[in-house]
Design a protein around this motif. Sequence first.
Motif, mmCIF file in Angstrom:
data_model
loop_
_atom_site.group_PDB
_atom_site.id
_atom_site.type_symbol
_atom_site.label_atom_id
_atom_site.label_comp_id
_atom_site.label_asym_id
_atom_site.label_seq_id
_atom_site.Cartn_x
_atom_site.Cartn_y
_atom_site.Cartn_z
ATOM 1 N N HIS A 234 22.618 17.305 46.294
ATOM 2 C CA HIS A 234 21.851 18.527 46.560
ATOM 3 C C HIS A 234 20.972 18.911 45.379
ATOM 4 C CE1 HIS A 234 21.343 22.502 48.721
ATOM 5 N NE2 HIS A 234 21.148 21.571 49.630
ATOM 6 N N ALA A 268 31.406 30.550 43.098
ATOM 7 C CA ALA A 268 29.984 30.734 43.413
ATOM 8 C C ALA A 268 29.360 29.410 43.850
ATOM 9 C CB ALA A 268 29.230 31.278 42.196
ATOM 10 N N LYS A 302 27.428 47.702 46.489
ATOM 11 C CA LYS A 302 27.364 46.924 45.241
ATOM 12 C C LYS A 302 28.605 47.140 44.377
ATOM 13 C CE LYS A 302 23.217 45.061 45.168
ATOM 14 N NZ LYS A 302 23.172 43.626 45.371
ATOM 15 N N LEU A 308 29.720 38.151 50.549
ATOM 16 C CA LEU A 308 29.950 37.461 51.819
ATOM 17 C C LEU A 308 29.976 35.965 51.503
ATOM 18 C CD1 LEU A 308 30.344 38.019 54.791
ATOM 19 C CD2 LEU A 308 27.879 37.805 55.124
ATOM 20 N N GLY A 310 30.135 32.063 51.470
ATOM 21 C CA GLY A 310 29.570 31.142 52.452
ATOM 22 C C GLY A 310 28.186 31.551 52.886
ATOM 23 N N PHE A 311 27.718 32.676 52.279
ATOM 24 C CA PHE A 311 26.350 33.135 52.590
ATOM 25 C C PHE A 311 25.499 33.157 51.323
ATOM 26 C CE2 PHE A 311 25.376 34.949 56.824
ATOM 27 C CZ PHE A 311 26.529 34.558 57.469
ATOM 28 N N HIS A 313 22.040 31.552 48.979
ATOM 29 C CA HIS A 313 21.812 30.292 48.267
ATOM 30 C C HIS A 313 20.643 30.481 47.302
ATOM 31 C CE1 HIS A 313 21.135 26.018 47.535
ATOM 32 N NE2 HIS A 313 22.348 25.848 48.012
ATOM 33 N N ARG A 314 20.742 29.846 46.139
ATOM 34 C CA ARG A 314 19.660 29.958 45.167
ATOM 35 C C ARG A 314 18.354 29.380 45.709
ATOM 36 N NH1 ARG A 314 19.802 30.117 39.881
ATOM 37 N NH2 ARG A 314 21.064 31.949 40.247
ATOM 38 N N ARG A 322 22.545 22.213 56.506
ATOM 39 C CA ARG A 322 23.894 21.648 56.552
ATOM 40 C C ARG A 322 24.839 22.579 57.318
ATOM 41 N NH1 ARG A 322 24.604 21.274 50.231
ATOM 42 N NH2 ARG A 322 23.848 23.398 50.542
ATOM 43 N N ASN A 369 25.557 29.147 54.300
ATOM 44 C CA ASN A 369 25.292 27.895 53.582
ATOM 45 C C ASN A 369 26.347 26.868 53.984
ATOM 46 O OD1 ASN A 369 27.668 28.254 51.893
ATOM 47 N ND2 ASN A 369 26.513 29.859 50.857
ATOM 48 N N ARG A 396 30.659 14.708 46.771
ATOM 49 C CA ARG A 396 29.546 14.904 45.831
ATOM 50 C C ARG A 396 29.524 13.901 44.697
ATOM 51 N NH1 ARG A 396 26.227 19.256 45.141
ATOM 52 N NH2 ARG A 396 26.181 19.117 47.395
HETATM 53 C C1 SDX Z 1 26.894 25.831 46.987
HETATM 54 O O1 SDX Z 1 22.893 25.070 44.256
HETATM 55 C C2 SDX Z 1 23.331 24.403 45.230
HETATM 56 O O2 SDX Z 1 22.617 23.613 45.827
HETATM 57 C C3 SDX Z 1 24.774 24.640 45.587
HETATM 58 C C4 SDX Z 1 25.265 23.943 46.849
HETATM 59 C C5 SDX Z 1 25.324 22.445 46.681
HETATM 60 O O3 SDX Z 1 25.302 21.750 47.703
HETATM 61 O O4 SDX Z 1 25.493 22.001 45.518
HETATM 62 O O5 SDX Z 1 24.409 24.265 47.937
HETATM 63 C C6 SDX Z 1 26.689 24.390 47.188
HETATM 64 O O6 SDX Z 1 27.304 26.223 45.932
HETATM 65 C C7 SDX Z 1 26.489 26.797 48.084
HETATM 66 C C8 SDX Z 1 26.662 28.280 47.661
HETATM 67 C C9 SDX Z 1 28.126 28.622 47.830
HETATM 68 N N1 SDX Z 1 28.389 29.969 47.223
HETATM 69 C C10 SDX Z 1 28.720 31.002 48.025
HETATM 70 O O7 SDX Z 1 28.701 30.986 49.266
HETATM 71 C C11 SDX Z 1 29.141 32.239 47.248
HETATM 72 C C12 SDX Z 1 28.417 33.462 47.814
HETATM 73 N N2 SDX Z 1 26.991 33.342 47.474
HETATM 74 C C13 SDX Z 1 26.507 34.053 46.321
HETATM 75 O O8 SDX Z 1 27.408 34.022 45.232
HETATM 76 C C14 SDX Z 1 25.065 33.700 45.994
HETATM 77 O O9 SDX Z 1 24.374 33.753 47.171
HETATM 78 C C15 SDX Z 1 24.734 32.408 45.294
HETATM 79 C C16 SDX Z 1 25.494 32.257 44.025
HETATM 80 C C17 SDX Z 1 25.010 31.248 46.189
HETATM 81 C C18 SDX Z 1 23.244 32.436 44.988
HETATM 82 O O10 SDX Z 1 23.038 33.457 44.116
HETATM 83 P P1 SDX Z 1 21.567 33.812 43.579
HETATM 84 O O11 SDX Z 1 20.515 32.889 44.041
HETATM 85 O O12 SDX Z 1 21.696 33.986 42.121
HETATM 86 O O13 SDX Z 1 21.236 35.081 44.355
HETATM 87 P P2 SDX Z 1 21.407 36.492 43.781
HETATM 88 O O14 SDX Z 1 22.807 36.616 43.272
HETATM 89 O O15 SDX Z 1 20.277 36.786 42.860
HETATM 90 O O16 SDX Z 1 21.251 37.367 45.127
HETATM 91 C C19 SDX Z 1 20.065 37.998 45.497
HETATM 92 C C20 SDX Z 1 20.556 39.269 46.187
HETATM 93 C C21 SDX Z 1 21.400 40.140 45.270
HETATM 94 O O17 SDX Z 1 21.271 41.452 45.761
HETATM 95 P P3 SDX Z 1 20.213 42.462 44.977
HETATM 96 O O18 SDX Z 1 20.638 42.453 43.515
HETATM 97 O O19 SDX Z 1 18.844 41.821 45.173
HETATM 98 O O20 SDX Z 1 20.390 43.781 45.640
HETATM 99 O O21 SDX Z 1 21.418 38.927 47.295
HETATM 100 C C22 SDX Z 1 22.717 39.442 47.042
HETATM 101 C C23 SDX Z 1 22.813 39.704 45.547
HETATM 102 O O22 SDX Z 1 23.754 40.740 45.299
HETATM 103 N N3 SDX Z 1 23.646 38.377 47.450
HETATM 104 C C24 SDX Z 1 24.720 38.574 48.183
HETATM 105 C C25 SDX Z 1 25.258 37.304 48.384
HETATM 106 N N4 SDX Z 1 24.513 36.389 47.769
HETATM 107 C C26 SDX Z 1 23.509 37.066 47.173
HETATM 108 N N5 SDX Z 1 25.268 39.705 48.677
HETATM 109 C C27 SDX Z 1 26.398 39.531 49.409
HETATM 110 N N6 SDX Z 1 26.992 38.330 49.660
HETATM 111 C C28 SDX Z 1 26.432 37.214 49.154
HETATM 112 N N7 SDX Z 1 27.021 36.049 49.398
#
Ligand code: SDX
Length: 434
Positions: A234, A268, A302, A308, A310-311, A313-314, A322, A369, A396
């Motif tokens: 990825h 994360a 906050k 949430l 599983g929701f 993605h960067r 997927r 995601n 992976r």
């Molecule tokens: C994987 O990088 C990859 O490619 C990873 C992966 C791979 O195949 O290698 O795809 C595998 O790691 C998938 C991601 C799995 N992680 C999760 O499901 C954990 C939940 N997700 C979050 O922790 C978060 O979405 C991340 C870490 C995945 C991404 O974080 P970002 O890009 O740094 O986004 P952000 O934290 O800046 O969020 C932007 C906004 C924020 O709100 P505001 O400050 O703008 O008000 O969205 C909010 C965040 O608080 N937000 C969420 C959220 N994810 C982001 N709010 C609630 N639930 C969430 N899951």
Amino acid sequence: MKLADNKATLSFSNGSPSIEMPVYSGSIGPDVIDIRKLYGQTGMFTYDPGFLSTASCQSAITFIDGDKGELLYRGYPIEQLANHGDYLDTCYLLLKGDLPDAKQSTDFHKLVNNHTMVNEQMQFFLRGFRRDAHPMAVMTGLVGALSAFYHDSTDITNPEHREISAIRLIAKLPTLVAMSYKYGIGQPFMYPQNSLSYSGNFLRMMFGVPCEDYVVNPVLERALDRIFILHADHEQNASTSTVRLCGSSGTNPFAAVAAGVACLWGPAHGGANEACLKMLDDIQRMGGISKVGEFMEQVKDKNSGVKLMGFGHRVYKNYDPRAKLMQETCNEVLAELGLENDPMFKLAKQVEKIALEDDYFVSRKLYPNVDFYSGIVQRAIGIPVNLFTGVFALARTVGWIAQLNEMIGDPEYKIGRPRQMFTGSPRRNVPGAK
Ligand code: SDX
């Protein structure tokens, strides 16, 4: 990469001389501004914690278009690869750049199968762990320990060493993941059975016992193989970047991949599938579907610190392709096992439905995601929740190795050494020191 017919000019409002920086284009995707000479010309660094706007390398392996929700392995869409060939064919593609022909595929499967056993000494590492140790703690140790058994192939600058280490890691990870599971439940380790497929072998090492034959369920075998394909690589995610940075010091591939295992463990990142199932369990205990709205309010608050899982993605600011394929796999496995009414799956679909209609998530482009459905299908197959990330690491490993080998094979590569913006105390003397 090729020089674009464009340049970047950086000018300063304080009258410092402006500088020009070349812009390069890849084959597809965003252009890059080459800032390699920036510090030398300006005495300044760029500042980009989390690397939101930074390309750390050039790569030809995996391309993601987050806006389109597109994922390509060596140019092939993941939707097609999920239904073409098997995981080892995808491994061949990621490592060598093209899909194997029939003979190459047969030879590669045989080569991997010849390396599925681990040294008998490896089992004694496990004895040092408590039986209830988290499998990722065990895996981090076991993968690093592999380097102690292959002194003949730890020179990462030697292409032959890189090749055999890649095969050994791809072949042995399933054996090690299954051993960490068996150790935790107090059952004997199962040796690989090389007449089985890669996924069938893993299922038997996980769920077979020495006292009776194990029959591989072809639907589960295919589902697991697809899960491996979906997780294979990825781009420059956190664990892959860890493997690249670790490997850039010239350390051996086993140590670099062990660093990737450790990074993937985080909730994360690869630990999200385990965290997602725990989240669904929590909602179930709160009262199930009727409590999803209440839970979502917590997520939107906050101060609750509740995410949430599983929701989001960067990179994907659209549906993770997927996740769609994982949901299809979920349907197939639950139907095969007569679990269509699995309350967890119904709950997950309700959570997704509400999230996709709620402006909090829509405005932040938060979609399911890869981790959102993978936990449900793995649990249905019988894989314990705390082993989900171990399965992710297994799948992976090929991506980590392909990316590591691409870096080491690049004559321009250097040891990774980021800088910082220092905000601590300027020089001061210890009391009494001259
Ligand atoms: C994987 O990088 C990859 O490619 C990873 C992966 C791979 O195949 O290698 O795809 C595998 O790691 C998938 C991601 C799995 N992680 C999760 O499901 C954990 C939940 N997700 C979050 O922790 C978060 O979405 C991340 C870490 C995945 C991404 O974080 P970002 O890009 O740094 O986004 P952000 O934290 O800046 O969020 C932007 C906004 C924020 O709100 P505001 O400050 O703008 O008000 O969205 C909010 C965040 O608080 N937000 C969420 C959220 N994810 C982001 N709010 C609630 N639930 C969430 N899951």
